[in-house]
Design an enzyme around this catalytic site. Structure first.
Site, PDB file in Angstrom:
ATOM      1  N   LYS A  83       0.857  -1.184   0.000  1.00  0.00           N
ATOM      2  CA  LYS A  83       0.000   0.000   0.000  1.00  0.00           C
ATOM      3  C   LYS A  83       0.893   1.234   0.000  1.00  0.00           C
ATOM      4  O   LYS A  83       1.811   1.342   0.829  1.00  0.00           O
ATOM      5  CB  LYS A  83      -0.846  -0.043   1.268  1.00  0.00           C
ATOM      6  CG  LYS A  83      -2.184   0.644   1.172  1.00  0.00           C
ATOM      7  CD  LYS A  83      -2.936   0.364   2.480  1.00  0.00           C
ATOM      8  CE  LYS A  83      -4.318   0.893   2.472  1.00  0.00           C
ATOM      9  NZ  LYS A  83      -4.930   0.813   3.806  1.00  0.00           N
TER      10      LYS A  83
HETATM   11  C1  E4P Z   1      -8.299   1.713   3.878  1.00  0.00           C
HETATM   12  O1  E4P Z   1      -7.521   0.942   3.371  1.00  0.00           O
HETATM   13  C2  E4P Z   1      -8.101   2.383   5.156  1.00  0.00           C
HETATM   14  O2  E4P Z   1      -7.374   1.526   5.995  1.00  0.00           O
HETATM   15  C3  E4P Z   1      -9.384   2.680   5.869  1.00  0.00           C
HETATM   16  O3  E4P Z   1     -10.515   2.305   5.138  1.00  0.00           O
HETATM   17  C4  E4P Z   1      -9.455   4.036   6.487  1.00  0.00           C
HETATM   18  O4  E4P Z   1     -10.680   4.178   7.160  1.00  0.00           O
HETATM   19  P1  E4P Z   1     -10.953   5.277   8.279  1.00  0.00           P
HETATM   20  O5  E4P Z   1     -11.276   6.556   7.597  1.00  0.00           O
HETATM   21  O6  E4P Z   1     -12.139   4.742   9.012  1.00  0.00           O
HETATM   22  O7  E4P Z   1      -9.714   5.369   9.118  1.00  0.00           O
END
Ligand code: E4P
Length: 217
Positions: A83
């Site tokens: 990522k």
């Molecule tokens: C996606 O890969 C992220 O880890 C995640 O969806 C972020 O979500 P949040 O806005 O609830 O932290």
């Protein structure tokens, strides 16, 4: 639509994997911190529970160091998906890694133009954060519609991974738009199973079945 769970907690991942409905896992540095676990160890453990992609995020901000971190992370397991943030260095890293056959999830996407860049960089997944978009006075699902339109216009293979999902309506909207994947916290995925009329129906059927005095087994 594929279902990924957005957590680094082992038990909820195991529980959802047992339903047969879990296609992958996403983590981020905040979720790793919340788990209290060693990043490498917990990522390896998660990769052993699910067959699908497990996103593990680099924390460097420059391309050269991102590449070094990715080198370490992709050795954890074949299903690790690196990522990277949606920055110039992140997309340079995306292009290099996907060119070598490594899956890449480009994260922290907040505009359709950013998603276009990620697709051009060969991203396996683009992660638009719908919940955080909503939190800031925008409509996160409009963003998903725009990205779907652009990707279809040019037949990009990048999968739209709806992230920062906060509730089941986000999931429904993502499915109606034709998003490829959604990632949600365990609670939201469990909420998808629930309906008051299902519970009420079961209750009625059980009561009537008891009156028959019969048993199937
Ligand atoms: C996606 O890969 C992220 O880890 C995640 O969806 C972020 O979500 P949040 O806005 O609830 O932290």
């Amino acid at each position: 639509m594929k279902f990924f769970v957005d957590t680094a907690e082992i038990e909820p991942i195991k529980e959802l994997a047992a339903t047969g409905l879990l296609d992958g896992v996403t983590t981020n540095p905040s979720l790793i911190a919340k788990s209290g676990r060693d990043f490498m160890e917990v990522t390896k453990e998660i990769c052993g529970i699910v067959d699908g992609p497990v996103s593990a995020e680099v924390v460097a901000l420059d391309h050269a160091t991102m590449m070094k971190e990715a080198e370490v992370l992709r050795k954890i397991a074949d299903n690790v998906c690196i990522k990277v943030p949606l920055t110039v260095d992140g997309l340079k890293t995306c292009k290099a890694l996907t060119g070598e056959g490594t899956m890449v999830n480009v994260t922290l996407c907040f505009s359709a133009n950013q998603a276009l860049l990620a697709a051009k960089a060969g991203a396996s997944f683009i992660s638009p954060f719908v919940g955080r978009h909503d939190d800031n006075g925008f409509d996160g699902m409009d963003l998903i519609e725009d990205i779907r339109l652009i990707y279809d216009n040019y037949n990009f293979a990048t999968e739209i991974l709806v992230a920062s999902v906060r509730h089941t309506t986000h999931v429904l909207q993502a499915a109606k738009i034709g998003a490829d994947v959604m990632t949600a916290p365990p609670k939201v995925i469990h909420d998808l199973f629930k309906h008051v009329l299902t519970d009420k129906g079961i209750e009625g059927f059980m009561a009537d079945w008891a009156k028959t005095g019969q048993s199937i087994l």
